[in-house]
Scaffold this motif. Structure first.
Motif, PDB file in Angstrom:
ATOM      1  N   GLY A  35     -22.624 -12.527 -23.943  1.00 18.57           N
ATOM      2  CA  GLY A  35     -22.446 -11.481 -25.123  1.00 18.57           C
ATOM      3  C   GLY A  35     -20.550 -11.064 -24.558  1.00 18.57           C
ATOM      4  N   ASP A  36     -20.144 -11.400 -22.904  1.00 16.93           N
ATOM      5  CA  ASP A  36     -18.450 -11.331 -22.751  1.00 16.93           C
ATOM      6  C   ASP A  36     -17.699 -12.624 -23.160  1.00 16.93           C
ATOM      7  N   ASP A  37     -18.186 -13.782 -23.816  1.00 19.77           N
ATOM      8  CA  ASP A  37     -17.287 -14.421 -23.960  1.00 19.77           C
ATOM      9  C   ASP A  37     -16.647 -14.597 -25.504  1.00 19.77           C
ATOM     10  N   ARG A  44     -12.141 -20.969 -24.888  1.00 15.51           N
ATOM     11  CA  ARG A  44     -13.407 -20.216 -25.304  1.00 15.51           C
ATOM     12  C   ARG A  44     -13.473 -19.638 -23.921  1.00 15.51           C
ATOM     13  N   VAL A  45     -13.478 -18.645 -23.565  1.00 10.35           N
ATOM     14  CA  VAL A  45     -13.758 -18.023 -21.968  1.00 10.35           C
ATOM     15  C   VAL A  45     -15.419 -17.864 -22.090  1.00 10.35           C
ATOM     16  N   CYS A  46     -15.997 -17.821 -20.604  1.00  8.23           N
ATOM     17  CA  CYS A  46     -17.462 -17.328 -20.936  1.00  8.23           C
ATOM     18  C   CYS A  46     -17.711 -16.972 -19.102  1.00  8.23           C
ATOM     19  N   PRO A  47     -17.009 -15.571 -19.449  1.00 12.14           N
ATOM     20  CA  PRO A  47     -17.076 -15.205 -17.756  1.00 12.14           C
ATOM     21  C   PRO A  47     -18.237 -14.975 -17.120  1.00 12.14           C
ATOM     22  N   ASP A  48     -19.410 -14.672 -17.798  1.00 11.27           N
ATOM     23  CA  ASP A  48     -20.703 -15.042 -17.271  1.00 11.27           C
ATOM     24  C   ASP A  48     -20.923 -16.216 -16.441  1.00 11.27           C
ATOM     25  N   LEU A  49     -21.316 -16.875 -16.690  1.00 10.83           N
ATOM     26  CA  LEU A  49     -21.122 -18.397 -16.383  1.00 10.83           C
ATOM     27  C   LEU A  49     -20.728 -19.106 -15.926  1.00 10.83           C
ATOM     28  N   ASP A  50     -19.114 -18.568 -16.192  1.00 12.91           N
ATOM     29  CA  ASP A  50     -18.336 -20.015 -14.972  1.00 12.91           C
ATOM     30  C   ASP A  50     -18.481 -18.480 -13.824  1.00 12.91           C
ATOM     31  N   THR A  51     -18.632 -17.534 -13.753  1.00 12.71           N
ATOM     32  CA  THR A  51     -18.553 -16.388 -12.578  1.00 12.71           C
ATOM     33  C   THR A  51     -20.312 -17.166 -11.731  1.00 12.71           C
ATOM     34  N   GLY A  65     -14.704 -11.550  -6.810  1.00  9.99           N
ATOM     35  CA  GLY A  65     -16.178 -12.135  -7.697  1.00  9.99           C
ATOM     36  C   GLY A  65     -15.790 -13.375  -8.791  1.00  9.99           C
ATOM     37  N   TRP A  66     -14.749 -13.064  -9.694  1.00  5.21           N
ATOM     38  CA  TRP A  66     -14.584 -14.220 -10.970  1.00  5.21           C
ATOM     39  C   TRP A  66     -13.638 -15.159 -10.599  1.00  5.21           C
ATOM     40  N   GLY A  67     -13.201 -16.309 -10.969  1.00  6.63           N
ATOM     41  CA  GLY A  67     -12.148 -16.787 -10.802  1.00  6.63           C
ATOM     42  C   GLY A  67     -12.199 -18.241  -9.913  1.00  6.63           C
ATOM     43  N   TRP A  87      -2.621  -9.891 -20.588  1.00  8.31           N
ATOM     44  CA  TRP A  87      -3.486  -9.419 -20.033  1.00  8.31           C
ATOM     45  C   TRP A  87      -5.155  -9.857 -19.154  1.00  8.31           C
ATOM     46  N   PHE A  88      -4.873 -10.672 -19.564  1.00  9.36           N
ATOM     47  CA  PHE A  88      -5.737 -11.524 -19.621  1.00  9.36           C
ATOM     48  C   PHE A  88      -5.267 -12.161 -18.486  1.00  9.36           C
ATOM     49  N   THR A  89      -6.110 -13.191 -17.001  1.00 11.89           N
ATOM     50  CA  THR A  89      -5.510 -14.088 -16.174  1.00 11.89           C
ATOM     51  C   THR A  89      -6.469 -15.203 -16.240  1.00 11.89           C
ATOM     52  N   LEU A  90      -5.407 -16.436 -16.841  1.00 12.34           N
ATOM     53  CA  LEU A  90      -6.616 -17.506 -16.232  1.00 12.34           C
ATOM     54  C   LEU A  90      -5.023 -18.133 -15.375  1.00 12.34           C
ATOM     55  N   GLY A  91      -6.202 -19.100 -14.600  1.00  8.32           N
ATOM     56  CA  GLY A  91      -5.642 -19.606 -13.285  1.00  8.32           C
ATOM     57  C   GLY A  91      -4.952 -21.150 -14.085  1.00  8.32           C
ATOM     58  N   ARG A  93      -6.792 -23.735 -12.139  1.00 10.56           N
ATOM     59  CA  ARG A  93      -7.763 -25.169 -12.234  1.00 10.56           C
ATOM     60  C   ARG A  93      -8.710 -24.445 -12.487  1.00 10.56           C
ATOM     61  N   ASP A  94      -8.984 -23.221 -13.176  1.00 10.94           N
ATOM     62  CA  ASP A  94      -9.920 -22.397 -14.373  1.00 10.94           C
ATOM     63  C   ASP A  94      -9.539 -23.014 -15.894  1.00 10.94           C
ATOM     64  N   ILE A  95      -8.204 -23.514 -16.067  1.00 13.38           N
ATOM     65  CA  ILE A  95      -7.858 -23.682 -17.214  1.00 13.38           C
ATOM     66  C   ILE A  95      -8.892 -24.867 -17.398  1.00 13.38           C
ATOM     67  N   GLY A 152     -13.267  -5.385 -28.109  1.00  7.93           N
ATOM     68  CA  GLY A 152     -14.370  -6.117 -27.628  1.00  7.93           C
ATOM     69  C   GLY A 152     -14.329  -6.273 -26.238  1.00  7.93           C
ATOM     70  N   PHE A 153     -15.310  -6.349 -26.031  1.00  9.68           N
ATOM     71  CA  PHE A 153     -15.669  -6.610 -24.126  1.00  9.68           C
ATOM     72  C   PHE A 153     -14.704  -6.608 -23.182  1.00  9.68           C
ATOM     73  N   GLN A 154     -13.860  -8.025 -23.588  1.00  7.55           N
ATOM     74  CA  GLN A 154     -13.297  -8.417 -22.287  1.00  7.55           C
ATOM     75  C   GLN A 154     -11.755  -7.078 -22.797  1.00  7.55           C
ATOM     76  N   GLU A 155     -11.487  -6.430 -23.867  1.00  4.80           N
ATOM     77  CA  GLU A 155     -10.311  -6.015 -24.332  1.00  4.80           C
ATOM     78  C   GLU A 155     -10.639  -4.583 -22.444  1.00  4.80           C
ATOM     79  N   TYR A 156     -12.077  -4.096 -23.862  1.00  2.00           N
ATOM     80  CA  TYR A 156     -12.572  -2.916 -23.075  1.00  2.00           C
ATOM     81  C   TYR A 156     -12.807  -2.537 -21.517  1.00  2.00           C
ATOM     82  N   PHE A 157     -12.733  -4.036 -20.714  1.00  2.35           N
ATOM     83  CA  PHE A 157     -13.039  -4.421 -19.594  1.00  2.35           C
ATOM     84  C   PHE A 157     -11.949  -4.716 -18.369  1.00  2.35           C
ATOM     85  N   VAL A 158     -11.387  -5.481 -19.115  1.00  3.55           N
ATOM     86  CA  VAL A 158      -9.505  -5.564 -18.756  1.00  3.55           C
ATOM     87  C   VAL A 158      -8.220  -5.160 -18.924  1.00  3.55           C
ATOM     88  N   ALA A 159      -8.010  -5.086 -20.770  1.00  2.00           N
ATOM     89  CA  ALA A 159      -6.986  -4.318 -20.366  1.00  2.00           C
ATOM     90  C   ALA A 159      -6.695  -3.217 -20.205  1.00  2.00           C
TER      91      ALA A 159
END
Ligand code: FO1
Ligand code: CA
Length: 315
Positions: A35-37, A44-51, A65-67, A87-91, A93-95, A152-159
Motif C-alpha cells: 500500500g506504500d508503493d 515504481r517505488v516499493c518501500p516495504d519490500l525494499d526495506t 532504516g530504508w535506502g 520531497w522524495f530521496t532516491l539514491g 544505487r537504489d535507482i 497518497g501515503f508517501q506524500e503524507y509520510f515523507v512530504a
C-alpha cells in the motif's frame, strides 16, 4: 515450522533478520504490504519490500532504516535540477533496483516474480511475497492549516513528515486487487503466522483487508501471534501512536489487542507493558510478555525462538 510473517517495513525487516539467524529462513515467507508503493519520476517505488530486501542483504542504511548505505545522489541532483520531485530521496544505487523492477513491470511481468529474482540475486533466503501484483494505494484524509485533503501515503509520510491529523484511511484499489496466490498459500499452510510490529493501519490492515487474506488469518487465529508495535504508549517508529489517538483509540498494547482480536490468538507485549496483560486478555487475546526490542538480529532471533515455542507448545 513453516512461518508466515505479515510485514510492513522496518519493524518486519528487523524481525526477519532474526529469522535468518536461526536457519528458519527457508521455511519462512513474508507477505509484504504494497500500500506504500507509488510512482516517482517514472519508477515504481516499493518501500516495504525494499526495506526488507536491503535489511536482509546487509545493504540497508542503518541510520534511516530504508535506502542503501553507502549511497550517492548524483541522479537525484540532476533530476531536481531539471525540476523533478524535491520531497522524495532516491539514491543512485537504489535507482538501479528501481530501473530493474520498472523495466520488467513495463514488460508486463508481475511484482511477485520480479521480487523473487531480486531476492535470489541479492542472496536473501526468505521468500518475500508482495500481497498482490495489482496496485493498491493507501490514501489518507488529513487535516492541515490549509484544510482537509486526501493525499497518497508517501506524500503524507515523507512530504508532510506524518505530522497532520489523520481523519480517514482507505486503500485505493483494494476491492478489485487480487491477493497473490502465494500469499494465500503461505498463510493457509503456516504453522505460525506472525503479525510483525508494524503499523496496524498503514501496514497490516492493507494485507488483512485484501480479498480473503483476512479470512485466512482468522482461520489461523490459534496459530497467529501479533507483536505490539506500541510500547509504553509510543510507537517503536513512525506515526502508529498518533494515528490511534486520531481515531479515538488510546495508544497502547491493549488497543492493539482490540484491533487484532479477530485475527491473533496471542499478543506479545513488551515487558515494559507487562502490567497491561490483564487488559489485553479481556479482549480475548492471550498476552505473552517478552523483550520486543529487536534492533539487533541476535535479540530478534531470540524473540523468534520464543514465538515458535509459545505457539508450538499449544499444538
Ligand atoms: N522516507 C523518508 O522519510 N524520506 C524519503 O525521502 C524516503 C525515500 C525512500 C525511497 C525509497 C524507499 O524504498 C523508501 C523511502 N523512504 C523515505 C521510506 C518510505 O517512505 C517508507 O514508506 C516509510 O519508511 C514507511 O514505511
Ligand atoms: Ca511502510
Amino acid at each position: 515450522p513453516r512461518i508466515c510473517v505479515l510485514s510492513g517495513g522496518v519493524g518486519a525487516a528487523r524481525l526477519l533478520a532474526g529469522v535468518t539467524r536461526r536457519k528458519l529462513a527457508p521455511a519462512t515467507t513474508a507477505v509484504v504490504n504494497t500500500g506504500d508503493d507509488t510512482w516517482i519520476a517514472g519508477v515504481r517505488v516499493c518501500p516495504d519490500l525494499d526495506t526488507i530486501t536491503y535489511t536482509l542483504s546487509g545493504l540497508v542504511n542503518p541510520h534511516t532504516g530504508w535506502g542503501i548505505a553507502p549511497e550517492t545522489f548524483s541522479a537525484l541532483t540532476m533530476l531536481r535540477r531539471l525540476g523533478g520531485p524535491t520531497w522524495f530521496t532516491l539514491g543512485d544505487r537504489d535507482i538501479g533496483l528501481h530501473l530493474y523492477r520498472t523495466d520488467r513491470l513495463r514488460r508486463g511481468e508481475g511484482l511477485r516474480s520480479i521480487t523473487r529474482d531480486v531476492v535470489r540475486r541479492l542472496g536473501i533466503d526468505i521468500d518475500l511475497v508482495p500481497m498482490s501484483d495489482d496496485e493498491v494505494a493507501t490514501m489518507l484524509t488529513v487535516r492541515t492549516d490549509d484544510g482537509v485533503a486526501e493525499v497518497g501515503f508517501q506524500e503524507y509520510f515523507v512530504a508532510m513528515r506524518h505530522q497532520p491529523h489523520v481523519e480517514r484511511i482507505r486503500y485505493d484499489g483494494i476491492a478489485t486487487a487480487r491477493p497473490h496466490p502465494d500469499a494465500r498459500t503461505a498463510i493457509a499452510e503456516a504453522d505460525l503466522v506472525i503479525i510483525a510490529p508494524s503499523n496496524p493501519f498503514l501496514s497490516v490492515f492493507p494485507i488483512l483487508e485484501l480479498g480473503d487474506l483476512g479470512d485466512l488469518v482468522r482461520d489461523a487465529r490459534d496459530r497467529t501471534v501479533a507483536i505490539s508495535p506500541i510500547v509504553g504508549g509510543q510507537a517503536i517508529k513512525g506515526p502508529a501512536a498518533s494515528i490511534m489517538a486520531d481515531f479515538g483509540l488510546e495508544p497502547s498494547a491493549t488497543s492493539v489487542a482490540q484491533l487484532y482480536a479477530p485475527y491473533a490468538g496471542t499478543l506479545v507485549v513488551d515487558h515494559r507493558d507487562g502490567a497491561l496483560a490483564g487488559d489485553v486478555e479481556r479482549h480475548g487475546v492471550r498476552a505473552v510478555v517478552m523483550d520486543t526490542m529487536i534492533a539487533d538480529p541476535d535479540r530478534s532471533a531470540d524473540l523468534v525462538d520464543r514465538l515458535v515455542q509459545v505457539v508450538g507448545s499449544d499444538r
